[in-house]
Scaffold this motif. Structure first.
Motif, PDB file in Angstrom:
ATOM      1  N   ALA A 172       7.377 -16.304 -23.566  1.00  0.00           N
ATOM      2  CA  ALA A 172       6.369 -16.935 -24.423  1.00  0.00           C
ATOM      3  C   ALA A 172       4.960 -16.886 -23.828  1.00  0.00           C
ATOM      4  O   ALA A 172       3.973 -16.751 -24.555  1.00  0.00           O
ATOM      5  CB  ALA A 172       6.765 -18.377 -24.711  1.00  0.00           C
ATOM      6  N   GLN A 173       4.836 -16.985 -22.524  1.00  0.00           N
ATOM      7  CA  GLN A 173       3.507 -16.958 -21.893  1.00  0.00           C
ATOM      8  C   GLN A 173       3.065 -15.532 -21.537  1.00  0.00           C
ATOM      9  O   GLN A 173       1.991 -15.335 -20.963  1.00  0.00           O
ATOM     10  CB  GLN A 173       3.477 -17.835 -20.642  1.00  0.00           C
ATOM     11  N   GLY A 174       3.917 -14.565 -21.788  1.00  0.00           N
ATOM     12  CA  GLY A 174       3.506 -13.163 -21.615  1.00  0.00           C
ATOM     13  C   GLY A 174       4.044 -12.469 -20.377  1.00  0.00           C
ATOM     14  O   GLY A 174       3.881 -11.259 -20.223  1.00  0.00           O
ATOM     15  N   GLY A 175       4.660 -13.208 -19.460  1.00  0.00           N
ATOM     16  CA  GLY A 175       5.192 -12.580 -18.242  1.00  0.00           C
ATOM     17  C   GLY A 175       6.370 -11.666 -18.560  1.00  0.00           C
ATOM     18  O   GLY A 175       7.165 -11.965 -19.452  1.00  0.00           O
ATOM     19  N   ASP A 176       6.463 -10.559 -17.835  1.00  0.00           N
ATOM     20  CA  ASP A 176       7.511  -9.567 -18.075  1.00  0.00           C
ATOM     21  C   ASP A 176       8.654  -9.768 -17.080  1.00  0.00           C
ATOM     22  O   ASP A 176       8.465  -9.614 -15.870  1.00  0.00           O
ATOM     23  CB  ASP A 176       6.894  -8.166 -17.929  1.00  0.00           C
ATOM     24  N   ILE A 177       9.826 -10.089 -17.579  1.00  0.00           N
ATOM     25  CA  ILE A 177      10.943 -10.428 -16.693  1.00  0.00           C
ATOM     26  C   ILE A 177      11.313  -9.270 -15.775  1.00  0.00           C
ATOM     27  O   ILE A 177      11.664  -9.465 -14.612  1.00  0.00           O
ATOM     28  CB  ILE A 177      12.171 -10.934 -17.487  1.00  0.00           C
ATOM     29  N   ASP A 178      11.205  -8.054 -16.298  1.00  0.00           N
ATOM     30  CA  ASP A 178      11.598  -6.888 -15.517  1.00  0.00           C
ATOM     31  C   ASP A 178      10.735  -6.750 -14.261  1.00  0.00           C
ATOM     32  O   ASP A 178      11.231  -6.472 -13.165  1.00  0.00           O
ATOM     33  CB  ASP A 178      11.433  -5.644 -16.405  1.00  0.00           C
ATOM     34  N   THR A 179       9.440  -6.953 -14.432  1.00  0.00           N
ATOM     35  CA  THR A 179       8.498  -6.870 -13.308  1.00  0.00           C
ATOM     36  C   THR A 179       8.719  -8.018 -12.339  1.00  0.00           C
ATOM     37  O   THR A 179       8.816  -7.824 -11.122  1.00  0.00           O
ATOM     38  CB  THR A 179       7.040  -6.972 -13.834  1.00  0.00           C
ATOM     39  N   VAL A 180       8.808  -9.223 -12.896  1.00  0.00           N
ATOM     40  CA  VAL A 180       8.828 -10.433 -12.066  1.00  0.00           C
ATOM     41  C   VAL A 180      10.157 -10.605 -11.320  1.00  0.00           C
ATOM     42  O   VAL A 180      10.179 -11.027 -10.166  1.00  0.00           O
ATOM     43  CB  VAL A 180       8.509 -11.666 -12.950  1.00  0.00           C
ATOM     44  N   ALA A 181      11.255 -10.210 -11.979  1.00  0.00           N
ATOM     45  CA  ALA A 181      12.574 -10.427 -11.373  1.00  0.00           C
ATOM     46  C   ALA A 181      12.707  -9.724 -10.027  1.00  0.00           C
ATOM     47  O   ALA A 181      13.466 -10.157  -9.167  1.00  0.00           O
ATOM     48  CB  ALA A 181      13.674  -9.965 -12.324  1.00  0.00           C
ATOM     49  N   ARG A 182      11.966  -8.635  -9.842  1.00  0.00           N
ATOM     50  CA  ARG A 182      12.036  -7.909  -8.560  1.00  0.00           C
ATOM     51  C   ARG A 182      11.318  -8.645  -7.435  1.00  0.00           C
ATOM     52  O   ARG A 182      11.496  -8.343  -6.265  1.00  0.00           O
ATOM     53  CB  ARG A 182      11.366  -6.529  -8.697  1.00  0.00           C
ATOM     54  N   LEU A 183      10.447  -9.599  -7.820  1.00  0.00           N
ATOM     55  CA  LEU A 183       9.573 -10.238  -6.830  1.00  0.00           C
ATOM     56  C   LEU A 183      10.022 -11.638  -6.432  1.00  0.00           C
ATOM     57  O   LEU A 183       9.559 -12.175  -5.428  1.00  0.00           O
ATOM     58  CB  LEU A 183       8.143 -10.342  -7.398  1.00  0.00           C
ATOM     59  N   VAL A 184      10.879 -12.241  -7.250  1.00  0.00           N
ATOM     60  CA  VAL A 184      11.163 -13.669  -7.053  1.00  0.00           C
ATOM     61  C   VAL A 184      12.658 -13.931  -6.891  1.00  0.00           C
ATOM     62  O   VAL A 184      13.486 -13.053  -7.128  1.00  0.00           O
ATOM     63  CB  VAL A 184      10.614 -14.496  -8.240  1.00  0.00           C
ATOM     64  N   ASP A 185      12.962 -15.172  -6.547  1.00  0.00           N
ATOM     65  CA  ASP A 185      14.365 -15.581  -6.401  1.00  0.00           C
ATOM     66  C   ASP A 185      14.920 -16.095  -7.725  1.00  0.00           C
ATOM     67  O   ASP A 185      16.141 -16.103  -7.918  1.00  0.00           O
ATOM     68  CB  ASP A 185      14.460 -16.659  -5.322  1.00  0.00           C
ATOM     69  N   GLY A 186      14.031 -16.576  -8.588  1.00  0.00           N
ATOM     70  CA  GLY A 186      14.501 -17.081  -9.874  1.00  0.00           C
ATOM     71  C   GLY A 186      13.399 -17.048 -10.919  1.00  0.00           C
ATOM     72  O   GLY A 186      12.236 -17.336 -10.612  1.00  0.00           O
ATOM     73  N   VAL A 187      13.766 -16.653 -12.145  1.00  0.00           N
ATOM     74  CA  VAL A 187      12.806 -16.722 -13.244  1.00  0.00           C
ATOM     75  C   VAL A 187      13.159 -17.928 -14.110  1.00  0.00           C
ATOM     76  O   VAL A 187      14.344 -18.219 -14.338  1.00  0.00           O
ATOM     77  CB  VAL A 187      12.792 -15.435 -14.108  1.00  0.00           C
ATOM     78  N   ILE A 188      12.104 -18.629 -14.548  1.00  0.00           N
ATOM     79  CA  ILE A 188      12.279 -19.826 -15.374  1.00  0.00           C
ATOM     80  C   ILE A 188      11.891 -19.459 -16.804  1.00  0.00           C
ATOM     81  O   ILE A 188      10.756 -19.029 -17.035  1.00  0.00           O
ATOM     82  CB  ILE A 188      11.373 -20.962 -14.850  1.00  0.00           C
ATOM     83  N   VAL A 189      12.819 -19.614 -17.744  1.00  0.00           N
ATOM     84  CA  VAL A 189      12.534 -19.226 -19.133  1.00  0.00           C
ATOM     85  C   VAL A 189      12.831 -20.392 -20.058  1.00  0.00           C
ATOM     86  O   VAL A 189      13.926 -20.967 -20.016  1.00  0.00           O
ATOM     87  CB  VAL A 189      13.388 -18.007 -19.555  1.00  0.00           C
ATOM     88  N   GLY A 190      11.853 -20.733 -20.901  1.00  0.00           N
ATOM     89  CA  GLY A 190      12.021 -21.841 -21.833  1.00  0.00           C
ATOM     90  C   GLY A 190      12.099 -21.379 -23.270  1.00  0.00           C
ATOM     91  O   GLY A 190      13.170 -21.015 -23.771  1.00  0.00           O
ATOM     92  N   ARG A 191      10.929 -21.349 -23.927  1.00  0.00           N
ATOM     93  CA  ARG A 191      10.890 -21.098 -25.370  1.00  0.00           C
ATOM     94  C   ARG A 191      11.611 -19.836 -25.819  1.00  0.00           C
ATOM     95  O   ARG A 191      12.247 -19.824 -26.870  1.00  0.00           O
ATOM     96  CB  ARG A 191       9.418 -21.050 -25.842  1.00  0.00           C
TER      97      ARG A 191
END
Ligand code: 3DU
Length: 211
Positions: A172-191
């Motif tokens: 919803a805020q525009g972040g791309d899970i594919d890009t971010v998932a490689r950088l972090v330990d967890g992605v937080i997704v709401g809406r």
């Protein structure tokens, strides 16, 4: 594997539990914040307990040490496993949240930089970096960093090393899970999940995209 954390920002207890149940097989934790807790009370933690998933209280705790302690004690006594706190209030106040969390065998995460456009107003110019340093020195279990700015996650990773990074702002805020998932330990997704026609199916779809 990068964790998938459901941000359960709905306002109705029954709806919250039913969405959480549908998503449970595909997620690693549930984040509950003010919208749901103000609507239902802290007892929502007991309603979600049967799912046996870690419950994160996103209260962005930001007060003096004594008040932080009272808030965090209430959070962990209600059955939450982790709390999110602000670091800008200073090391003593942030450390109190970490100490209470650890006393309850829980975790505390410090917000370093938020994901919305206005966050750059105060968090940029070195502040987020200092908050990441504070998270390390306060022995926090990890930080919250913005999925909307992957380059900032990379910068903050240099400071926190192997500490956990959890990242809201996907979908919803525009972040791309594919890009971010490689950088972090967890992605937080709401809406993107709880507003979907079939939240369970959407959670499954997100869970497949993870690295
Ligand atoms: O934008 P979403 O609907 O996917 O929800 C994101 C959640 O993460 C929401 O609860 C929001 O309050 C929280 N959050 C951020 O979005 C950004 C932050 O920097 C910190 C927490």
């Amino acid at each position: 594997m990068t964790e998938l954390i459901l941000s359960l920002d709905v306002l109705d207890r029954k709806q919250a539990v039913s969405i959480a149940e549908a998503c449970a097989p595909f997620i690693d934790a549930i984040k509950v914040g003010y919208p749901l807790v103000l609507a239902t009370g802290l007892t929502i933690a007991s309603d979600l307990a049967d799912l046996a998933l870690p419950l994160i209280a996103d209260f962005k705790v930001a007060d003096i040490p004594n008040t932080n302690r009272l808030i965090c004690e209430a959070v962990f006594s209600a059955g939450f496993d982790a709390v999110i706190a602000h670091g800008f209030v200073g090391a003593d106040a942030a450390r109190t949240c970490v100490e209470v969390a650890h006393k309850h065998s829980g975790a505390a995460y410090i917000v370093t930089e938020m994901s919305h456009p206005g966050a750059t107003e105060f968090f940029h110019g070195g502040v987020a970096e200092r908050l990441a340093e504070l998270a390390v020195s306060s022995r926090a279990d990890g930080i919250i960093a913005p999925a909307t700015r992957p380059e900032r996650i990379t910068r903050l990773r240099e400071i926190v090393g192997s500490k956990a990074i959890y990242s809201p702002g996907v979908g919803a805020q525009g972040g791309d899970i594919d890009t971010v998932a490689r950088l972090v330990d967890g992605v937080i997704v709401g809406r993107s999940i709880y507003e979907a026609e079939d939240p369970g199916a959407e959670a499954e779809r997100f869970s497949r995209i993870r690295r």
